[in-house]
Scaffold this motif. Structure first.
Motif: not given
Length: 374
Positions: A76-84
């Motif tokens: 699972l890849e995500f950007d913690p600084s972007k709320e969506p």
């Protein structure tokens, strides 16, 4: 005209769909009934990568609801600084914890910057929910999670995931909050654990003794990161304990990362002669030549990869040449400073198994690319 699904068998379509990003799988599932059946079959979802920062907001939960039970290994890849992106990742983890007890592997990878003063409680709570529900979980990789991991999460994994085979907690946090007691309970609760990544402060003499117990399953990899103040204050692990562990598990591989927070006196406590170091990564603010020379003298039989980030010096060049002469099993060496030509010649002459190196003779613009040995 035949429907698209009639042109290829379902198993062939499934093989194609498993390489598609989620939104393309969703589009394929809307083409016809045959494609929809292939897009949600278990073969497509067994090993899944989900990139929350590039998928459309709101598309993941409804489309995945029918497929969660089929996911066995998830990256699972995500950007913690972007709320969506962050909300999508936490909602997916929470839904996964509530739907599938059959999850075998989970790897989290954060991209982008971590917001300041962000403890990541929402993400960590979701991971904890996974550990509570996925009794068959065997692999948990949190190395790319930028939040401080704590005892509560480790104890949840120990009590909820008895089948664990690998656990990586050696992330880039600047605070070490996983105590040796939690790791000890983890080792006792998960007898099949054979791969473990930790900060140095989380490891103890007692843990080495548990790993060396006669009835312990073969232990394969221990990855140690030494990067936070707690690591610098960690008591030394006796060389004799490492020697016992090495005799009990002759195939054990140890990877060591030493970051700038480690002063010279702490480095000498970490690099014990009996540790079977296979990969050594040095990014020290002080002397790097000494650790390289130590590795040449004591890790000749085990060292396979070396990475050095330091200022160029004649002492470092001499230490690298000694390492090349004494470590013929090296497969990778990467030095991110300019070296003299004799260093490159030494590795090419004495390391027949060398497959990749970064050894620059003149200053170049970064990023420096490694050279492959054909």
């Amino acid at each position: 005209m035949a429907e698209p699904g009639e042109q290829l068998p379902e198993e062939v379509l499934a093989l194609i769909f498993c390489h598609l990003p989620l939104r393309d799988r969703a589009a394929a599932a809307r083409v016809c009934r045959a494609w929809a059946a292939a897009a949600i079959c278990s073969a497509v979802w067994h090993d899944t990568t989900i990139s929350c920062y590039c998928e459309r907001e709101g598309m993941l939960p409804p489309y995945l609801s029918a497929c969660l039970d089929h996911i066995r290994n998830l990256r699972l890849e995500f950007d913690p600084s972007k709320e969506p992106s962050r909300r999508m990742a936490t909602e997916l983890l929470t839904a996964l914890a509530g739907r599938t007890p059959g999850l075998r592997g989970l790897r989290l990878e954060c991209r982008g910057e971590k917001p300041l003063f962000d403890a990541g409680r929402d993400v960590l709570d979701a991971v904890s929910a996974i550990c509570r529900a996925a009794r068959e979980l065997r692999h948990l990789d949190l190395r790319r999670l930028p939040f401080t991991l704590d005892d509560a999460l480790v104890l949840r994994a120990a009590r909820g995931c008895p089948e664990l085979r690998s656990l990586f907690l050696n992330n880039g946090t600047l605070v070490g909050s996983v105590g040796p007691g939690s790791v000890l309970e983890l080792l006792e609760a998960c007898p099949r654990l054979c791969t473990l990544g930790l900060h140095l402060a989380s490891l103890s003499h007692a843990a080495l003794e548990v790993l060396a117990a006669p009835d312990r399953a073969p232990f394969a990899l221990l990855a140690l990161r030494c990067a936070c103040p707690e690591d610098t204050r960690a008591p030394p692990l006796p060389n004799e304990a490492w020697a016992v562990l090495r005799r009990r598990h002759p195939g054990l591989v140890v990877e060591v990362e030493l970051e700038p927070a480690m002063p010279a006196e702490s480095v000498t406590r970490v690099l014990q002669p009996a540790v079977p170091v296979a990969a050594l990564r040095l990014c020290l603010s002080g002397d790097s030549a000494g650790p390289v020379r130590f590795a040449a003298l004591h890790y000749a039989a085990t060292l396979r990869a070396l990475e050095v980030r330091a200022a160029a010096s004649a002492e470092l060049d001499s230490a690298l040449e000694l390492l090349a002469e004494r470590c013929p099993g090296l497969r990778e060496v990467h030095c991110f400073c300019v070296v003299r030509p004799s260093v490159l010649h030494a590795f090419l002459a004495h390391c027949p198994r060398l497959r990749s190196y970064t050894l620059k003779l003149t200053r170049e613009r970064h990023p420096w690319r490694p050279t492959r040995v054909e």
